[in-house]
Motif scaffolding. Structure first.
Motif, PDB file in Angstrom:
ATOM      1  N   LEU A 174     -80.446  87.574  93.839  1.00  0.00           N
ATOM      2  CA  LEU A 174     -79.393  88.426  94.366  1.00  0.00           C
ATOM      3  C   LEU A 174     -79.001  87.896  95.743  1.00  0.00           C
ATOM      4  O   LEU A 174     -79.859  87.663  96.585  1.00  0.00           O
ATOM      5  N   PHE A 175     -77.723  87.679  95.945  1.00  0.00           N
ATOM      6  CA  PHE A 175     -77.248  87.202  97.241  1.00  0.00           C
ATOM      7  C   PHE A 175     -76.338  88.265  97.861  1.00  0.00           C
ATOM      8  O   PHE A 175     -75.340  88.645  97.239  1.00  0.00           O
ATOM      9  N   ASP A 176     -76.664  88.718  99.073  1.00  0.00           N
ATOM     10  CA  ASP A 176     -75.818  89.717  99.722  1.00  0.00           C
ATOM     11  C   ASP A 176     -75.030  89.056 100.846  1.00  0.00           C
ATOM     12  O   ASP A 176     -75.555  88.881 101.936  1.00  0.00           O
ATOM     13  N   GLU A 177     -73.810  88.693 100.595  1.00  0.00           N
ATOM     14  CA  GLU A 177     -72.950  88.022 101.582  1.00  0.00           C
ATOM     15  C   GLU A 177     -73.716  86.954 102.368  1.00  0.00           C
ATOM     16  O   GLU A 177     -73.759  87.005 103.598  1.00  0.00           O
ATOM     17  N   PRO A 178     -74.318  86.003 101.690  1.00  0.00           N
ATOM     18  CA  PRO A 178     -75.241  85.113 102.404  1.00  0.00           C
ATOM     19  C   PRO A 178     -74.554  84.144 103.363  1.00  0.00           C
ATOM     20  O   PRO A 178     -75.204  83.616 104.242  1.00  0.00           O
ATOM     21  N   LEU A 179     -73.273  83.921 103.205  1.00  0.00           N
ATOM     22  CA  LEU A 179     -72.636  82.886 104.016  1.00  0.00           C
ATOM     23  C   LEU A 179     -71.804  83.447 105.164  1.00  0.00           C
ATOM     24  O   LEU A 179     -71.238  82.686 105.944  1.00  0.00           O
ATOM     25  N   SER A 180     -71.768  84.776 105.282  1.00  0.00           N
ATOM     26  CA  SER A 180     -70.811  85.329 106.240  1.00  0.00           C
ATOM     27  C   SER A 180     -71.209  85.089 107.693  1.00  0.00           C
ATOM     28  O   SER A 180     -70.398  85.229 108.583  1.00  0.00           O
ATOM     29  N   ASN A 181     -72.484  84.721 107.929  1.00  0.00           N
ATOM     30  CA  ASN A 181     -72.875  84.449 109.311  1.00  0.00           C
ATOM     31  C   ASN A 181     -72.781  82.970 109.681  1.00  0.00           C
ATOM     32  O   ASN A 181     -73.236  82.567 110.739  1.00  0.00           O
ATOM     33  N   LEU A 182     -72.235  82.161 108.800  1.00  0.00           N
ATOM     34  CA  LEU A 182     -72.160  80.715 109.082  1.00  0.00           C
ATOM     35  C   LEU A 182     -70.743  80.342 109.501  1.00  0.00           C
ATOM     36  O   LEU A 182     -69.791  81.036 109.170  1.00  0.00           O
ATOM     37  N   ASP A 183     -70.636  79.221 110.215  1.00  0.00           N
ATOM     38  CA  ASP A 183     -69.276  78.807 110.576  1.00  0.00           C
ATOM     39  C   ASP A 183     -68.581  78.154 109.381  1.00  0.00           C
ATOM     40  O   ASP A 183     -69.211  77.802 108.385  1.00  0.00           O
ATOM     41  N   ALA A 184     -67.272  78.006 109.494  1.00  0.00           N
ATOM     42  CA  ALA A 184     -66.436  77.669 108.329  1.00  0.00           C
ATOM     43  C   ALA A 184     -66.902  76.390 107.618  1.00  0.00           C
ATOM     44  O   ALA A 184     -67.040  76.371 106.394  1.00  0.00           O
ATOM     45  N   ALA A 185     -67.176  75.324 108.388  1.00  0.00           N
ATOM     46  CA  ALA A 185     -67.533  74.048 107.765  1.00  0.00           C
ATOM     47  C   ALA A 185     -68.832  74.169 106.983  1.00  0.00           C
ATOM     48  O   ALA A 185     -68.959  73.702 105.842  1.00  0.00           O
ATOM     49  N   LEU A 186     -69.818  74.843 107.611  1.00  0.00           N
ATOM     50  CA  LEU A 186     -71.133  75.007 107.004  1.00  0.00           C
ATOM     51  C   LEU A 186     -71.036  75.853 105.746  1.00  0.00           C
ATOM     52  O   LEU A 186     -71.746  75.632 104.762  1.00  0.00           O
ATOM     53  N   ARG A 187     -70.110  76.812 105.794  1.00  0.00           N
ATOM     54  CA  ARG A 187     -69.957  77.723 104.669  1.00  0.00           C
ATOM     55  C   ARG A 187     -69.560  76.950 103.409  1.00  0.00           C
ATOM     56  O   ARG A 187     -70.098  77.183 102.337  1.00  0.00           O
ATOM     57  N   VAL A 188     -68.646  76.003 103.574  1.00  0.00           N
ATOM     58  CA  VAL A 188     -68.201  75.203 102.425  1.00  0.00           C
ATOM     59  C   VAL A 188     -69.372  74.405 101.874  1.00  0.00           C
ATOM     60  O   VAL A 188     -69.596  74.338 100.661  1.00  0.00           O
ATOM     61  N   ASN A 189     -70.183  73.828 102.779  1.00  0.00           N
ATOM     62  CA  ASN A 189     -71.349  73.058 102.353  1.00  0.00           C
ATOM     63  C   ASN A 189     -72.338  73.901 101.579  1.00  0.00           C
ATOM     64  O   ASN A 189     -72.803  73.525 100.510  1.00  0.00           O
ATOM     65  N   MET A 190     -72.677  75.078 102.160  1.00  0.00           N
ATOM     66  CA  MET A 190     -73.691  75.921 101.527  1.00  0.00           C
ATOM     67  C   MET A 190     -73.193  76.438 100.184  1.00  0.00           C
ATOM     68  O   MET A 190     -73.970  76.601  99.257  1.00  0.00           O
TER      69      MET A 190
END
Lengths: 276, 288, 334
Positions: free
Chosen positions: C156-172
């Motif tokens: 279960l993932f709860d908004e896991p990427l919302s605390n990352l910056d934009a570039a990192l978000r695409v990577n993750m």
């Protein structure tokens, strides 16, 4: 950011602040200095500040005359004992209120605080009577219980404010990871809250150490702590300033040191989180 | 994060603390109320039931009650005045940049950690004693007559001693509050052309208002039950008998339990009136 | 192993019902994304599945077994939180080992799984560090590592990427998709970002005010939105929704046309308007055209460098075959 302050202004502030600081601290300083004088020097006219014959004889005399170490031990046993007992009772309660708040959590917290505001003198006689009936007057168990109870609201409250700062998600993560209630408190909450628990312990040892109403009224000999030991100097015989100073220095030294460590937590602990 | 399971667990975990405090509050209080309706003087072997409100009436109408209330008010008021004003000034001073801030802070806070019996005895003997006290030397040095503080101005002397103990508390809390003031606000006021005094009255003081209220309320609660300082200095003589001390004397010294208990209940009621105000402030803070 | 069924599940907080009766079927190995605006109940739904909240009524089954009353620890699910929820007092190794320690996994087996997870997640060099010493992306990976080693029935993932910056978000985003391809375990992923939903999901669940608006594959939602809400929510930039005369002409209450399905011309076309703002992204240009008959400006995609200037008159022509029609209730008309 604060901007640059002129050196002149800083110098003036420094002088004023240090002067006031030393003035406020002076009674403690003077007590410590006097404890190293002979009785004659202690009341010399004019008073000597630093240039006297330093001696340790007062400390030995105080120990011989009134067995300082027994009172010290009692103070340690009562303050540490009551604080630890309080912590054991307060940790689960604070956990529950911080992480499973219900509709009445706030009322319970406030009610707990209100017990702290009960004037001790209003219940003095019943407590003495209960103690005498149960034959626990002047015993460790009585004093530990009483000191624990008067400080329990502060302990619960301080732990509650510390626990509230721990994100609930971490505890949920532990629960998802398969931790039960016990493991959750033991492996995750307690280690994370350790600094908070430590300062709670510290502040409450100080409060219990300095508590004077109950310790003076519920002890005679066996369980009497340093507050009672010092009070016994209130009716002096002969020259006693140096001995009084030595006794006082020994009574406050341990707690002064602890106090300096806990000064940051003091505000939080004594204002129940109303000032941050 | 509330499931049925965790809710019932929470109830179990909170109960020891609640039960202990409930017992601590109710049992002795009920006993005191009960005694307050008795004519109970163990030393004379008197224990008669149900004298109605006679004890309350006698306690309230005695001249010592009025005196003790006035003494209490002067003592608490005087200490509050000194510690709050001193605390504000000290907090503003300590908030300025200077060399050795940490050390001065520690020096200022130290008196709070001195146990009450120690500070009372040290002040009484080593400073206020008319023959050998440091103040006596100081007065002589200035060519004045030595002043016997504790007999000539006992109430003032106790106010001084207790203020010394509580000044650190007020300072520390007000300093914390001062430091939370956004420096941009002050800079904005400065840009708007507000001189130093106006900045103090229009920005700093309103910002400190809450902290000041908290200091006043908490200190009042502790100060109402001042005991050790009176116990070792004047033992309640020379007009230093506060309400707390009066009740203490009735109960333990003259062993008039009925009368003392009635006094105790009156003290509880008066303390609760102040407590309600504090609770309101603390309670509001909880909602955030 | 890893199918989850929700049957008439509801959730109320006090008097307020945040999730009205809801049915949902999640198949084994699926990557399901719950998407919706904030406050739509998607996180609550995830927490109900996790067992961190009690359902008010209804049943949740995991692998066909009723799990409604099972505590979170016993559901065999792993969760990655928005704040990562790492244990700050434990090293990365101990963080990852914690669920295995709780489950009583033997020591050698723990070591093996930690080594594997660290290799997969590029954490081998950081195992002895504390979470405080890691970057946001690394913390995220530790949180995922802690979930992987449990070998759960579902993640279960709860908004896991919302605390990352934009570039990192695409990577993750890519890494999590990779992970799903490797593990082939059911994943339920909550986000408010429809781009994340479109790029990662096998199946998207669009939620709005606690109600499931539509369930389907990304392209189904894109091509056949069931109602106006889904039409407006899925796709970037948003679909143009037009009411009034133009809609009436086509026997609908509202018509919708995506920016990429409008032709643009400087000479002639169906709708005449003036150019407002032009957003040049390089590969595309999005032009806001103010058409006098419409209440809102029309967003139009022009490929490449379509050079117009503010105030120029342009003509827009919708691709009638890609036009979406909605009735007065906002439902799709066929």
């Amino acid at each position: 950011m604060a901007r640059a302050v002129t050196t002149r202004r800083k110098t003036i502030t420094t002088i004023v602040a240090w002067a006031i600081g030393i003035l406020i601290f002076f009674p403690i300083l003077w007590t410590i200095l006097t404890s190293f004088k002979t009785e004659a020097e202690a009341i010399a006219d004019p008073p000597s500040f630093l240039f006297f014959n330093w001696t340790l004889e007062n400390y030995t005399l105080v120990q011989e005359r009134s067995n300082y170490f027994r009172f010290l031990m009692n103070s340690v046993i009562l303050s540490v004992g009551s604080t630890l007992l309080g912590i054991i009772i307060a940790v689960p309660a604070a956990w529950a209120m911080a992480f499973v708040p219900g509709r009445r959590t706030k009322d319970v917290l406030l009610w707990m605080l209100s017990t702290k505001m009960l004037p001790a003198v209003g219940v003095l006689f019943p407590i003495v009577l209960i103690a005498r009936t149960l034959n626990i007057y002047d015993s460790y168990i009585l004093l530990i219980m009483v000191l624990m109870l008067i400080n329990l609201p502060i302990i619960v409250w301080m732990l509650y404010t510390y626990f509230r700062e721990i994100p609930g998600e971490i505890l949920e993560a532990a629960r998802m990871d398969g931790a039960g209630m016990r493991e959750e408190i033991l492996h995750v909450l307690t280690p994370m809250a350790l600094p908070g628990i430590a300062s709670t312990v510290l502040l409450n040892i100080i409060l219990a150490w300095n508590e004077a109403f109950w310790t003076l009224n519920l002890t005679t000999v066996k369980a009497a702590p340093l507050t009672a030991f010092i009070a016994s100097y209130s009716s002096p015989e002969g020259l006693f300033y140096a001995k009084l100073s030595a006794a006082s220095t020994m009574a406050i030294a341990p707690i002064l040191i602890l106090g300096w460590f806990s000064q940051k937590q003091l505000v939080r602990g004594l204002t129940f989180g109303a000032v941050k | 994060m509330a499931t049925q399971h965790s809710k019932s667990a929470a109830r179990v975990m909170i109960s020891p603390a609640v039960i202990f405090l409930l017992g601590w509050m109710i049992v002795p209080l009920v006993m005191t109320i009960y005694f307050s309706f008795l004519d109970y003087r163990p030393l004379r072997g008197v224990k008669e039931c149900c004298v109605g409100f006679q004890n309350y009436e006698r306690f309230v109408t005695s001249s010592s009650f009025t005196e003790s209330v006035i003494t209490t008010l002067i003592m608490v008021g005087g200490i509050l005045l000194i510690t709050v004003i001193g605390g504000i000034l000290l907090a503003l001073l300590l908030d300025q940049p200077f060399w050795g801030q940490g050390i001065v802070r520690i020096l200022v806070i130290a008196p709070f950690f001195v146990m009450p019996t120690v500070s009372a005895l040290v002040w009484k003997n080593m400073f206020m004693n008319p023959v050998n006290g440091l103040f006596a030397y100081l007065f002589k040095f200035l060519g004045l007559e030595p002043f016997d503080f504790l007999t000539q101005a006992p109430l003032f002397s106790i106010i001084l001693i207790v203020s010394w103990q509580w000044l650190p508390f007020a300072t520390l809390i007000l300093l914390t509050a001062t430091q939370s003031l956004d420096s941009e606000q002050l800079e904005a006021a400065e840009m708007d052309g507000a001189p130093v005094l106006s900045r103090f009255f229009y920005i700093i003081l309103p910002h400190l208002a809450r902290a000041i209220t908290v200091v006043i309320l908490i200190q009042t609660i502790f100060l109402l039950s001042i005991f050790a300082e009176i116990f070792v200095t004047t033992n309640g003589a020379f007009g230093t008998r506060t309400l707390t001390y009066l009740v203490y004397q009735r109960v333990l010294e003259s062993q008039n339990i009925g009368l003392g208990s009635a006094g105790g209940i009156i003290a509880v009621i008066l303390a609760n009136i102040i407590a309600i105000f504090l609770m309101r402030i603390v309670g509001k803070n909880l909602d955030r | 192993m890893g199918s989850i069924t929700l049957n008439q599940v509801t959730k109320s907080f006090g008097e307020v019902q945040v999730i009205p009766p809801l049915d949902l079927e999640i198949n084994d190995g699926e990557f399901v994304v719950f998407v919706g605006p904030s406050g739509c109940g998607k996180s609550t739904l995830l927490r109900l599945i996790a067992g961190l909240e009690d359902v008010s009524s209804g049943m949740i089954a995991i692998d066909g077994n009723d799990a409604t009353q099972v505590p979170p620890a016993k559901r065999g699910l792993a969760m990655v939180f928005q704040s990562y929820a790492l244990y700050p007092h434990m090293s990365v190794r101990k963080n990852i080992a914690f669920p295995m320690k709780m489950a009583g996994v033997p020591q050698e087996e723990q070591e093996k799984r930690i080594t594997n997870a660290a290799k997969v997640l590029n954490l081998t060099d950081y195992l002895e560090r504390r979470p405080g010493q890691l970057s946001g992306g690394q913390r995220q990976r530790v949180a995922i590592g802690r979930a992987i080693v449990r070998e759960p029935a579902a993640f279960l993932f709860d908004e896991p990427l919302s605390n990352l910056d934009a570039a990192l978000r695409v990577n993750m985003r890519l890494e999590i998709s990779e992970l799903h391809n490797t593990l082939e375990t059911t994943m339920i992923y909550v986000t408010h970002d429809q781009v994340e939903a479109m790029t990662m999901a096998d199946k998207i669940v669009v939620l709005h005010a606690g109600v499931i608006e539509q369930v389907g594959s990304p392209l189904e939602l894109y091509n056949n939105p069931r109602n106006e809400f889904v039409a407006g929510f899925i796709g970037s930039p948003k679909m143009n929704l037009i009411k009034g005369e133009e809609a009436a002409k086509r026997n609908a209450a509202t018509i919708g046309i995506r920016p990429e399905h409008i032709g643009l011309s400087t000479t002639d076309g169906a709708w005449q308007g003036k150019v407002g703002v032009a957003e040049h992204l390089g590969s595309d240009t999005f032009i806001h055209v103010h058409v006098p008959e419409f209440t809102e400006p029309l967003t139009v995609r022009a490929s490449g460098e379509f050079s117009v200037r503010h105030g120029d008159t342009v003509y827009c022509t919708p691709d009638e075959s890609k036009l979406h029609k909605f009735d007065a209730k906002g439902l799709r008309m066929t």
